[in-house]
Design an enzyme around this catalytic site. Sequence first.
Site, PDB file in Angstrom:
ATOM      1  N   HIS A 104       1.065  -1.549  -0.443  1.00  0.00           N
ATOM      2  CA  HIS A 104      -0.310  -0.455  -0.071  1.00  0.00           C
ATOM      3  C   HIS A 104       0.972   1.118   0.174  1.00  0.00           C
ATOM      4  O   HIS A 104       1.975   0.917   0.842  1.00  0.00           O
ATOM      5  CB  HIS A 104      -1.442  -0.358   1.504  1.00  0.00           C
ATOM      6  CG  HIS A 104      -1.982  -0.785   2.364  1.00  0.00           C
ATOM      7  ND1 HIS A 104      -1.441  -2.452   2.119  1.00  0.00           N
ATOM      8  CD2 HIS A 104      -2.969  -0.828   1.080  1.00  0.00           C
ATOM      9  CE1 HIS A 104      -2.353  -3.403   2.777  1.00  0.00           C
ATOM     10  NE2 HIS A 104      -3.501  -2.402   1.596  1.00  0.00           N
ATOM     11  N   ASP A 107       2.512   1.716   3.447  1.00  0.00           N
ATOM     12  CA  ASP A 107       3.226   0.555   3.682  1.00  0.00           C
ATOM     13  C   ASP A 107       4.744   1.860   3.389  1.00  0.00           C
ATOM     14  O   ASP A 107       5.173   1.193   4.703  1.00  0.00           O
ATOM     15  CB  ASP A 107       3.209  -0.538   3.001  1.00  0.00           C
ATOM     16  CG  ASP A 107       1.840  -0.924   3.450  1.00  0.00           C
ATOM     17  OD1 ASP A 107       1.433  -0.903   4.564  1.00  0.00           O
ATOM     18  OD2 ASP A 107       1.234  -2.091   3.065  1.00  0.00           O
TER      19      ASP A 107
HETATM   20  C1  XLS Z   1      -7.895  -6.680   4.191  1.00  0.00           C
HETATM   21  C2  XLS Z   1      -7.298  -6.839   2.926  1.00  0.00           C
HETATM   22  C3  XLS Z   1      -5.929  -5.669   2.560  1.00  0.00           C
HETATM   23  C4  XLS Z   1      -5.929  -6.013   1.256  1.00  0.00           C
HETATM   24  C5  XLS Z   1      -5.333  -4.996   0.108  1.00  0.00           C
HETATM   25  O1  XLS Z   1      -8.542  -6.924   4.761  1.00  0.00           O
HETATM   26  O2  XLS Z   1      -6.915  -8.356   2.046  1.00  0.00           O
HETATM   27  O3  XLS Z   1      -4.977  -6.540   3.265  1.00  0.00           O
HETATM   28  O4  XLS Z   1      -4.876  -6.652   0.724  1.00  0.00           O
HETATM   29  O5  XLS Z   1      -6.018  -3.532   1.505  1.00  0.00           O
END
Ligand code: XLS
Length: 443
Positions: A104, A107
């Site tokens: 993200h 991140d």
């Molecule tokens: C949350 C989601 C997230 C997505 C990316 O539950 O899995 O991690 O994969 O935003």
Amino acid sequence: MSEFFSTVSGPIEFKGLDSDEALAFRWYDSERMVAGKSMKDHLRFAVAYWHSFNWDGFDIFGRGTLDRPWLDPTQSDALGGAKFKMDVAFEFFEKLGVPFFCFHDVDIAPIGATFRESADLLDVMVDEAAAHMDRTGVKLLWGTANLFSDPRFQAGAATNPDPEVFAYAAGQVAHCLSATHRLGGQNYVLWGGREGYETLLNTDMKRELDQLGRFMTMVVEHKHEIGFEGMLLLEPKPFEPTKHQYDFDVAACHAFLAKYDLIGEIHTNIEVNHATLSGHDFAHEVAAAFAGGIFGSIDANAGDDRLGWDLDRFPVSVEQMTLGMYEILRGGGFTSGGLNFDAKLRRQSTARDDLFHAHIGGMDTMAHALLVASAMIDDGALEDLRRDRYAGWDADLGQRILGGTETLQSLHDRTLEAPDPTRESGRQEQLENTVARYIDRVR
Ligand code: XLS
Ligand code: NI
Ligand code: NI
């Protein structure tokens, strides 16, 4: 640069089933050929930046437990922390020997005081990432914008009652999509973390869905405008954090994409734990995506049968993963997608090398599953029976029905004369035994 994971030398090697070495692969043999492709190219493993490097073990009942010094909230140099984190992340990718990672925006880069500042910081960290990627050969499976953590998204991003928030989210996605493009990302994911509702009492569902449809259309237009050739992927999830999320499951995503004329432009990123939360099997969601022509990628993880929450454990069940891999192979396998470990350690897994054990176990589980699935396909272990089961549809009557020559009336008249249909066994238990036999036998 000093090593963070100094007790692990890496790259982690394949040692096979007879090895007792804990930091070695027993099933994942990256160059081994399976059905014409290397395991590495079949599985396309990715490490998720957020769970592995941007989460310190906190939960709603307690502070972080994990050794993640770059997340120390008292540090004044946020950019220095982000660079430290990235050095460690790439050290991990290299030592694990994994071809891809996912992130993200928040991140990899610190958050600034304004959107402009955040965007600039992301650009700085994208340059850093590009250099690491050049140096190591590790690639980007997908990028995504976090449209759920900041309080501004409390009532959703695209589905927010306030168009100002929609506009902010659009800006963020435009910037993150460009960042992903610059890094050669093979996909771009859209998980609608807060695109849903807490209560219908204050929610206009029709409007919110139209907003979401418009948002997705804008993302598609932007993708073409900047020449991004990766897939756009919606990630279904039924609830958590909201009570109800609009991208509930693959079927709901398919209906949404069809309604807003986005089939062919947007595919799905299926997460195992989200599948089970929606009341489906992992394999079901994969099969549904292929049936609807919207299969894209996988977030490989697992829930816990006792807990109805998105626990993001590393995959452990060979059977569950085999049934999913079977559907993936049956559908033709990955194109730009892959297996991203959207999975995290348990809070008590506080040793630095726990992150290796977790990923090694996950990769071995998926590799084992791949071998079982591929062997069953090679031998026609399930397909022969399935083909026989539908044989009538390839024969005269089936073809006439599907071809449109029969009508309800003609079938009525036919049924007046015809004998009752015979019944065949579905052979479920036998087929389950077949799967078990392949799991035991494959090497
Ligand atoms: C949350 C989601 C997230 C997505 C990316 O539950 O899995 O991690 O994969 O935003
Ligand atoms: Ni996910
Ligand atoms: Ni999840």
